[in-house]
Design an enzyme around this catalytic site. Structure first.
Site, PDB file in Angstrom:
ATOM      1  N   ILE B 134      28.373  44.610  38.537  1.00 49.65           N
ATOM      2  CA  ILE B 134      28.723  45.075  37.194  1.00 49.65           C
ATOM      3  C   ILE B 134      30.184  44.756  36.868  1.00 49.65           C
ATOM      4  O   ILE B 134      31.055  44.851  37.738  1.00 49.65           O
ATOM      5  CB  ILE B 134      28.467  46.604  37.115  1.00 49.65           C
ATOM      6  CG1 ILE B 134      26.950  46.885  37.257  1.00 49.65           C
ATOM      7  CG2 ILE B 134      28.994  47.193  35.816  1.00 49.65           C
ATOM      8  CD1 ILE B 134      26.615  48.348  37.463  1.00 49.65           C
ATOM      9  N   CYS B 135      30.446  44.396  35.588  1.00 44.88           N
ATOM     10  CA  CYS B 135      31.815  44.307  35.077  1.00 44.88           C
ATOM     11  C   CYS B 135      32.573  43.161  35.742  1.00 44.88           C
ATOM     12  O   CYS B 135      32.193  42.001  35.602  1.00 44.88           O
ATOM     13  CB  CYS B 135      32.505  45.661  35.266  1.00 44.88           C
ATOM     14  SG  CYS B 135      34.137  45.803  34.537  1.00 44.88           S
ATOM     15  N   ILE B 136      33.622  43.446  36.531  1.00 42.98           N
ATOM     16  CA  ILE B 136      34.403  42.409  37.218  1.00 42.98           C
ATOM     17  C   ILE B 136      33.822  42.105  38.607  1.00 42.98           C
ATOM     18  O   ILE B 136      34.178  41.080  39.216  1.00 42.98           O
ATOM     19  CB  ILE B 136      35.895  42.835  37.306  1.00 42.98           C
ATOM     20  CG1 ILE B 136      36.820  41.659  37.689  1.00 42.98           C
ATOM     21  CG2 ILE B 136      36.080  43.986  38.283  1.00 42.98           C
ATOM     22  CD1 ILE B 136      36.935  40.567  36.664  1.00 42.98           C
ATOM     23  N   PRO B 138      31.027  40.825  39.493  1.00 43.45           N
ATOM     24  CA  PRO B 138      30.378  39.508  39.623  1.00 43.45           C
ATOM     25  C   PRO B 138      31.319  38.402  40.134  1.00 43.45           C
ATOM     26  O   PRO B 138      30.822  37.367  40.577  1.00 43.45           O
ATOM     27  CB  PRO B 138      29.898  39.221  38.190  1.00 43.45           C
ATOM     28  CG  PRO B 138      29.621  40.571  37.628  1.00 43.45           C
ATOM     29  CD  PRO B 138      30.718  41.440  38.183  1.00 43.45           C
ATOM     30  N   THR B 189      26.057  42.365  34.610  1.00 44.66           N
ATOM     31  CA  THR B 189      26.211  42.847  33.223  1.00 44.66           C
ATOM     32  C   THR B 189      27.686  43.107  32.942  1.00 44.66           C
ATOM     33  O   THR B 189      28.413  43.545  33.846  1.00 44.66           O
ATOM     34  CB  THR B 189      25.350  44.104  32.970  1.00 44.66           C
ATOM     35  OG1 THR B 189      25.356  44.432  31.570  1.00 44.66           O
ATOM     36  CG2 THR B 189      25.880  45.310  33.733  1.00 44.66           C
TER      37      THR B 189
END
Lengths: 216, 216
Positions: B134-136, B138, B189
């Protein structure tokens, strides 16, 4: 509709605001399209608890600074806000409510409420604005309102007795429900006084938030 | 179905796990009736950020101890868990993913992933078990999988370029959606890379969690 003030007491169940209760409160407000502002007193925490071991740690932390974690930095000190700017109040639980906002965890019915917290909460009471108190935070209510308010902390007999000793009335309530005092516009829900899971806590917190919005 | 492991990096958006993303992940798992276990590496945080001022503080905190706040104490050290015991993995964002779990915040595409974190995450990759980042977070994926994985961080051009430099593919994605790499069973996401509110973040996180559950 004016913003709802969300009064925090730190960040973490054992020494601050209960994180899930706070996030579920903000989520319920946001899903209802209601703006909110997190606020907290600028004071040293009663203590810091290592949440891995459950033991007190040899550290000092500030309630406002730690509560800022829960607000992604978007928080105001109680000394910088005017209760007139808000349409209602939400107070999540966590031991911070009973260790920082008051001394209920140590003094029971003999507790005081932290002076700036008392003044802030009483402004909502005096203006007949709605307020929702979650989990252990309902132990503050009868000190704020001067007694006579019906609240719940679930089914804990000792806490219920302390609430009666402070001039309140305690109503047994399931985790999925909220306890409503129409006369004082105060709604309370047990949350993690009883919840076995985050989705259980959500049920009562949503009812609590929806009731505050309905009154506001 | 085996438990889902939720890998945390502290407690607070600027130096640990993003609190709302973590709670929304746990809520989505719990509402789906899926059991989870929070885990974190036992290591010192890169630094501590005062979330009121946004400035680094002269303090030291431990990732596992602070992540325990987010887990209400129910957390295990990465060194005490076996990836075989889990059916899938979720990694919430927050700067902790890019400062503690890796050094992406400072080194960009040249980052390493913290060794025990790398080993843990690779166990899911090697066993073809699903994972949601999620968010950073990835930005860790292509280091874990050795490249070739399509992920999203929303629409941030610099971060997308760094992901491509690590051998990955970046897909632009709205906050309400999730980006799915079917081959690697990786779903991502943007959450607070783009979200303007907690309910916006919830939309994509729910899709992310539901995809991991569907694969698991």
């Amino acid at each position: 509709m004016k913003k709802i003030a969300v009064l925090l007491s730190g960040c973490g169940v054992y020494d601050g605001s209960e994180i899930y209760e706070t996030v579920l409160t903000l989520l319920a407000l946001d899903k209802a399209g209601v703006a909110y502002q997190c606020v907290a007193p600028d004071m040293e925490q009663y203590h810091v608890v290592n949440h891995l071991t459950g033991e007190p740690a040899d550290e000092k932390r500030n309630v406002l600074v730690e509560a800022a974690r829960l607000a992604r930095g978007d928080i105001k000190s109680l000394s910088d806000v005017n209760p007139d700017d808000f349409g209602g109040l939400m107070v999540p639980g966590g031991f911070g409510a009973a260790k920082n906002l008051s001394q209920f965890a140590f003094k029971g019915a003999d507790t005081d409420v932290q002076p700036d917290v008392l003044q802030f909460c009483q402004a909502f009471a005096n203006a007949a604005k709605p307020a929702g108190y979650i989990c252990i935070a309902p132990t503050l209510v009868n000190k704020v309102y001067g007694g006579g308010v019906t609240v719940t902390v679930g089914n804990d007999a000792d806490t219920a007795k302390a609430i009666e000793a402070m001039g309140g009335k305690h109503q047994v309530c399931e985790v999925s429900q909220a306890c409503t005092d129409e006369q004082h516009k105060v709604v309370t829900t047990p949350a993690y006084m009883l919840a076995n899971s985050i989705s259980e806590a959500q049920l009562g917190i949503e009812k609590c938030v929806q009731q505050v919005i309905a009154w506001a």
